[in-house]
Write a protein that holds these residues in place. Structure first.
Motif, mmCIF file in Angstrom:
data_model
loop_
_atom_site.group_PDB
_atom_site.id
_atom_site.type_symbol
_atom_site.label_atom_id
_atom_site.label_comp_id
_atom_site.label_asym_id
_atom_site.label_seq_id
_atom_site.Cartn_x
_atom_site.Cartn_y
_atom_site.Cartn_z
ATOM 1 N N ILE A 33 0.859 -1.184 0.000
ATOM 2 C CA ILE A 33 0.000 0.000 0.000
ATOM 3 C C ILE A 33 0.899 1.240 0.000
ATOM 4 O O ILE A 33 1.576 1.538 0.989
ATOM 5 N N GLU A 34 0.899 1.917 -1.124
ATOM 6 C CA GLU A 34 1.726 3.108 -1.296
ATOM 7 C C GLU A 34 1.262 4.199 -0.330
ATOM 8 O O GLU A 34 0.066 4.418 -0.153
ATOM 9 N N GLY A 35 2.204 4.859 0.306
ATOM 10 C CA GLY A 35 1.861 5.977 1.184
ATOM 11 C C GLY A 35 1.357 5.580 2.562
ATOM 12 O O GLY A 35 1.036 6.447 3.374
ATOM 13 N N ALA A 36 1.289 4.264 2.840
ATOM 14 C CA ALA A 36 0.765 3.816 4.140
ATOM 15 C C ALA A 36 1.840 3.893 5.212
ATOM 16 O O ALA A 36 2.990 3.516 4.986
ATOM 17 N N SER A 37 1.454 4.375 6.394
ATOM 18 C CA SER A 37 2.370 4.438 7.533
ATOM 19 C C SER A 37 2.420 3.087 8.238
ATOM 20 O O SER A 37 1.715 2.138 7.871
ATOM 21 N N HIS A 38 3.234 3.024 9.292
ATOM 22 C CA HIS A 38 3.324 1.796 10.096
ATOM 23 C C HIS A 38 1.965 1.439 10.701
ATOM 24 O O HIS A 38 1.644 0.269 10.861
ATOM 25 N N ALA A 39 1.169 2.465 11.011
ATOM 26 C CA ALA A 39 -0.150 2.234 11.613
ATOM 27 C C ALA A 39 -1.210 1.953 10.545
ATOM 28 O O ALA A 39 -2.340 2.427 10.630
ATOM 29 N N VAL A 40 -0.846 1.149 9.570
ATOM 30 C CA VAL A 40 -1.733 0.885 8.423
ATOM 31 C C VAL A 40 -3.047 0.227 8.848
ATOM 32 O O VAL A 40 -4.090 0.447 8.220
ATOM 33 N N ALA A 41 -3.047 -0.534 9.928
ATOM 34 C CA ALA A 41 -4.289 -1.164 10.392
ATOM 35 C C ALA A 41 -5.276 -0.119 10.922
ATOM 36 O O ALA A 41 -6.488 -0.319 10.877
ATOM 37 N N VAL A 42 -4.733 1.022 11.387
ATOM 38 C CA VAL A 42 -5.582 2.117 11.864
ATOM 39 C C VAL A 42 -6.031 2.980 10.682
ATOM 40 O O VAL A 42 -7.200 3.358 10.572
ATOM 41 N N SER A 43 -5.089 3.274 9.778
ATOM 42 C CA SER A 43 -5.386 4.211 8.691
ATOM 43 C C SER A 43 -6.090 3.563 7.500
ATOM 44 O O SER A 43 -6.843 4.212 6.790
ATOM 45 N N ARG A 44 -5.840 2.263 7.268
ATOM 46 C CA ARG A 44 -6.392 1.577 6.095
ATOM 47 C C ARG A 44 -7.006 0.230 6.485
ATOM 48 O O ARG A 44 -6.609 -0.818 5.956
ATOM 49 N N PRO A 45 -7.969 0.252 7.433
ATOM 50 C CA PRO A 45 -8.485 -1.023 7.955
ATOM 51 C C PRO A 45 -9.123 -1.918 6.897
ATOM 52 O O PRO A 45 -9.020 -3.140 6.979
ATOM 53 N N LYS A 46 -9.768 -1.309 5.893
ATOM 54 C CA LYS A 46 -10.450 -2.128 4.884
ATOM 55 C C LYS A 46 -9.442 -2.944 4.080
ATOM 56 O O LYS A 46 -9.631 -4.142 3.857
ATOM 57 N N GLU A 47 -8.352 -2.287 3.637
ATOM 58 C CA GLU A 47 -7.346 -3.014 2.854
ATOM 59 C C GLU A 47 -6.682 -4.116 3.670
ATOM 60 O O GLU A 47 -6.410 -5.201 3.152
ATOM 61 N N VAL A 48 -6.419 -3.831 4.941
ATOM 62 C CA VAL A 48 -5.818 -4.844 5.814
ATOM 63 C C VAL A 48 -6.790 -6.024 5.977
ATOM 64 O O VAL A 48 -6.408 -7.191 5.861
ATOM 65 N N ALA A 49 -8.054 -5.705 6.225
ATOM 66 C CA ALA A 49 -9.069 -6.757 6.395
ATOM 67 C C ALA A 49 -9.247 -7.569 5.103
ATOM 68 O O ALA A 49 -9.451 -8.782 5.161
ATOM 69 N N ASP A 50 -9.150 -6.910 3.952
ATOM 70 C CA ASP A 50 -9.287 -7.620 2.677
ATOM 71 C C ASP A 50 -8.216 -8.695 2.531
ATOM 72 O O ASP A 50 -8.493 -9.809 2.066
ATOM 73 N N LEU A 51 -6.974 -8.374 2.919
ATOM 74 C CA LEU A 51 -5.894 -9.360 2.815
ATOM 75 C C LEU A 51 -6.134 -10.521 3.788
ATOM 76 O O LEU A 51 -5.906 -11.692 3.435
ATOM 77 N N ILE A 52 -6.603 -10.198 4.982
ATOM 78 C CA ILE A 52 -6.906 -11.259 5.967
ATOM 79 C C ILE A 52 -8.034 -12.142 5.442
ATOM 80 O O ILE A 52 -7.984 -13.377 5.560
ATOM 81 N N ARG A 53 -9.038 -11.523 4.812
ATOM 82 C CA ARG A 53 -10.140 -12.305 4.224
ATOM 83 C C ARG A 53 -9.627 -13.246 3.140
ATOM 84 O O ARG A 53 -10.065 -14.394 3.045
ATOM 85 N N ASP A 54 -8.689 -12.758 2.325
ATOM 86 C CA ASP A 54 -8.086 -13.614 1.304
ATOM 87 C C ASP A 54 -7.456 -14.851 1.933
ATOM 88 O O ASP A 54 -7.610 -15.974 1.447
ATOM 89 N N ALA A 55 -6.731 -14.638 3.025
ATOM 90 C CA ALA A 55 -6.052 -15.738 3.716
ATOM 91 C C ALA A 55 -7.067 -16.709 4.324
ATOM 92 O O ALA A 55 -6.894 -17.934 4.242
ATOM 93 N N VAL A 56 -8.118 -16.149 4.916
ATOM 94 C CA VAL A 56 -9.153 -16.997 5.526
ATOM 95 C C VAL A 56 -9.867 -17.820 4.456
ATOM 96 O O VAL A 56 -10.076 -19.031 4.627
ATOM 97 N N ARG A 57 -10.197 -17.183 3.326
ATOM 98 C CA ARG A 57 -10.870 -17.911 2.231
ATOM 99 C C ARG A 57 -9.967 -19.020 1.686
ATOM 100 O O ARG A 57 -10.422 -20.133 1.445
ATOM 101 N N ALA A 58 -8.691 -18.695 1.507
ATOM 102 C CA ALA A 58 -7.764 -19.661 0.902
ATOM 103 C C ALA A 58 -7.519 -20.870 1.807
ATOM 104 O O ALA A 58 -7.171 -21.952 1.322
ATOM 105 N N THR A 59 -7.704 -20.682 3.120
ATOM 106 C CA THR A 59 -7.417 -21.772 4.055
ATOM 107 C C THR A 59 -8.672 -22.445 4.586
ATOM 108 O O THR A 59 -8.596 -23.347 5.407
ATOM 109 N N SER A 60 -9.838 -21.988 4.121
ATOM 110 C CA SER A 60 -11.104 -22.592 4.582
ATOM 111 C C SER A 60 -11.321 -23.943 3.919
ATOM 112 O O SER A 60 -11.018 -24.106 2.731
#
Length: 240
Positions: free
Chosen positions: A213-240
């Motif tokens: 994520i270009e321009g994202a700070s270390h606190a990306v989970a605070v500033s960009r929660p949707k993008e972070v959650a999308d990646l976690i969803r990808d992982a959950v779907r792939a391992t279900s």
């Protein structure tokens, strides 16, 4: 054939933060019906903290996807060997190899501004001398940790920091779960706490599926929660 249960996402925060830093990500995951646990991370040392996270994961019924932010990435690398862990997600995180420390991995790359803005204090240890812990200088905190988070929020986060035991920088990882588990990684492109090159290197070495994520700070989970959650969803779907 019955569908396997949806893995529980276990969100492990890093240093200078607490589980509340995942609030936006938790809300996103819950809205998609993904079970979530965000345990406290003791921040007292790699082996002890990883054992704590492994214990949390192993007591969850069913499969688990471990998600680690920052120092939390080092913890899931070790704790991810727990039997029911099916995937690892690194968010602006350290991805250690077995026998490697945070200091060693960081030492291969130029220092981030974090290094020169750490404040030392001590904490009592039963039966021993006081030990050293570190936080980020509150004045430097917004720029170093959360440059893309509103100033009013960073002022609160700066004074609510959870300190990390300094010994955590030199302890080595006893395992590298990414060798036996699929992994995903989010690189924060404008991270001033961990050099983004450190994140890219670790993710590539682990063979992770990488999102940057270009321009994202270390606190990306605070500033960009949707993008972070999308990646976690990808992982959950792939391992279900």
């Amino acid at each position: 054939m019955t569908a396997s249960p949806t893995p529980t996402a276990v969100l492990v925060h890093g240093a200078f933060a607490d589980a509340a830093s995942w609030s936006g990500v938790i809300a996103e995951l819950q809205s998609h019906g993904i079970p979530v646990v965000a345990p406290p991370n003791p921040l007292r040392g790699l082996a002890a903290d990883a054992a704590h996270i492994a214990s949390v994961a192993s007591q969850i019924d069913g499969p688990v996807v471990l998600v680690g932010h920052s120092y939390g990435g080092a913890l899931i690398t070790v704790a991810g060997t727990a039997e029911n862990v099916v995937g690892l997600v690194y968010v602006a995180a350290y991805v250690l190899d077995e026998g490697e420390s945070l200091g060693e991995l960081q030492g291969r790359f130029p220092d981030s501004p974090l290094t020169s803005n750490l404040k030392q204090a001590t904490y009592p240890v039963e039966g021993a001398e006081p030990a050293v812990e570190v936080t980020i200088d509150p004045d430097a905190f917004p720029a170093v940790f959360a440059a893309d988070v509103p100033a009013a929020v960073t002022k609160v986060l700066a004074v609510a920091q959870r300190p990390l035991a300094a010994a955590a920088f030199t302890e080595t990882a006893s395992a590298a779960a990414w060798k036996t588990r699929p992994s995903w990684a989010l690189v924060a492109g404008a991270d001033q706490a961990i050099n983004p090159e450190v994140e890219r290197f670790g993710a590539k070495r682990a063979g992770a599926i990488v999102v940057e994520i270009e321009g994202a700070s270390h606190a990306v989970a605070v500033s960009r929660p949707k993008e972070v959650a999308d990646l976690i969803r990808d992982a959950v779907r792939a391992t279900s």
